[in-house]
Design an enzyme around this catalytic site. Structure first.
Site, PDB file in Angstrom:
ATOM      1  N   LYS A  90     -11.072  -4.304  20.272  1.00  0.00           N
ATOM      2  CA  LYS A  90     -10.084  -5.366  20.467  1.00  0.00           C
ATOM      3  C   LYS A  90      -9.194  -5.054  21.665  1.00  0.00           C
ATOM      4  O   LYS A  90      -8.695  -3.948  21.814  1.00  0.00           O
ATOM      5  CB  LYS A  90      -9.204  -5.518  19.219  1.00  0.00           C
ATOM      6  CG  LYS A  90      -9.991  -5.953  17.992  1.00  0.00           C
ATOM      7  CD  LYS A  90      -9.119  -5.999  16.759  1.00  0.00           C
ATOM      8  CE  LYS A  90      -9.953  -6.407  15.554  1.00  0.00           C
ATOM      9  NZ  LYS A  90      -9.199  -6.289  14.314  1.00  0.00           N
ATOM     10  N   HIS A 138      -7.001  -3.370   9.556  1.00  0.00           N
ATOM     11  CA  HIS A 138      -8.347  -3.899   9.335  1.00  0.00           C
ATOM     12  C   HIS A 138      -9.391  -3.120  10.139  1.00  0.00           C
ATOM     13  O   HIS A 138      -9.133  -2.712  11.261  1.00  0.00           O
ATOM     14  CB  HIS A 138      -8.410  -5.370   9.746  1.00  0.00           C
ATOM     15  CG  HIS A 138      -7.450  -6.220   8.994  1.00  0.00           C
ATOM     16  ND1 HIS A 138      -6.868  -7.338   9.541  1.00  0.00           N
ATOM     17  CD2 HIS A 138      -6.949  -6.126   7.735  1.00  0.00           C
ATOM     18  CE1 HIS A 138      -6.063  -7.897   8.655  1.00  0.00           C
ATOM     19  NE2 HIS A 138      -6.081  -7.173   7.552  1.00  0.00           N
TER      20      HIS A 138
END
Length: 183
Positions: free
Chosen positions: A70, A61
């Site tokens: 992240k 993604h």
């Protein structure tokens, strides 16, 4: 905390110092000042937790208008975690790195904005937790084809084919020219 730059230097493997005895263990999982020093000046605005079974592949993604950095870790089980550089101006554009994250090594992976991210569960189940630098924007999420021949990611598949969401099964090829590019 030990910070190790990987083959794509902006992706950093973090190994905490674990203090344990017969009672259990303690470790520091995040410290803002050290993170800024080794990874960059980012703030986290969202924390997510998922549980997946053996053979599940989530990803790859990425986002364009609200790219998310992240910081990921596994608190139960094990995953093979992958980051693909989607930044067109980067010398590592189109390259990927992958590491095994598990409850035993307690390592974390920093994946900056501008990367596609995914993971494959290698144990009966895994609990995966991650902090994001931007909020999830459902209209701004894209999926890169997990088995793209150009990328040639070495997924350690225990079950073939892996179990995917419909969106991930229909992911776009890396060389898909209609997607906006990162700079």
């Amino acid at each position: 905390m030990n910070y190790e730059k990987l083959a794509i230097p902006d992706v950093v493997l973090m190994t905490p110092k674990v203090f344990g005895d017969e009672r259990g263990f303690f470790m520091e999982t995040f410290r803002q000042d050290e993170f800024v020093k080794h990874c960059g000046n980012y703030q986290f605005v969202q924390h997510n937790h998922s549980s997946s079974k053996l053979g599940i592949l989530r990803g790859l993604h990425y986002q364009h208008k609200q790219p998310q950095g992240k910081l990921v870790r596994v608190t139960k089980g094990e995953v093979f975690d992958v980051a693909v550089d989607m930044r067109e101006s980067s010398p590592t554009f189109g390259k990927w790195v992958g590491v095994l994250l598990n409850e035993t090594n307690k390592q974390m992976l920093w994946i900056p904005p501008g990367f596609a991210h995914g993971f494959y569960v290698t144990t009966d189940m895994a609990e995966f937790q991650y902090q994001c630098t931007d909020y999830y924007a459902p209209g701004d999420e894209y999926s890169l084809l997990w088995k793209d021949p150009f990328l040639n990611i070495g997924w350690p598949l225990a079950i073939e084919p892996p179990q995917l969401s419909r969106k991930d099964d229909e992911g776009q090829a890396f060389e898909w020219s209609q997607a906006p590019k990162f700079e």
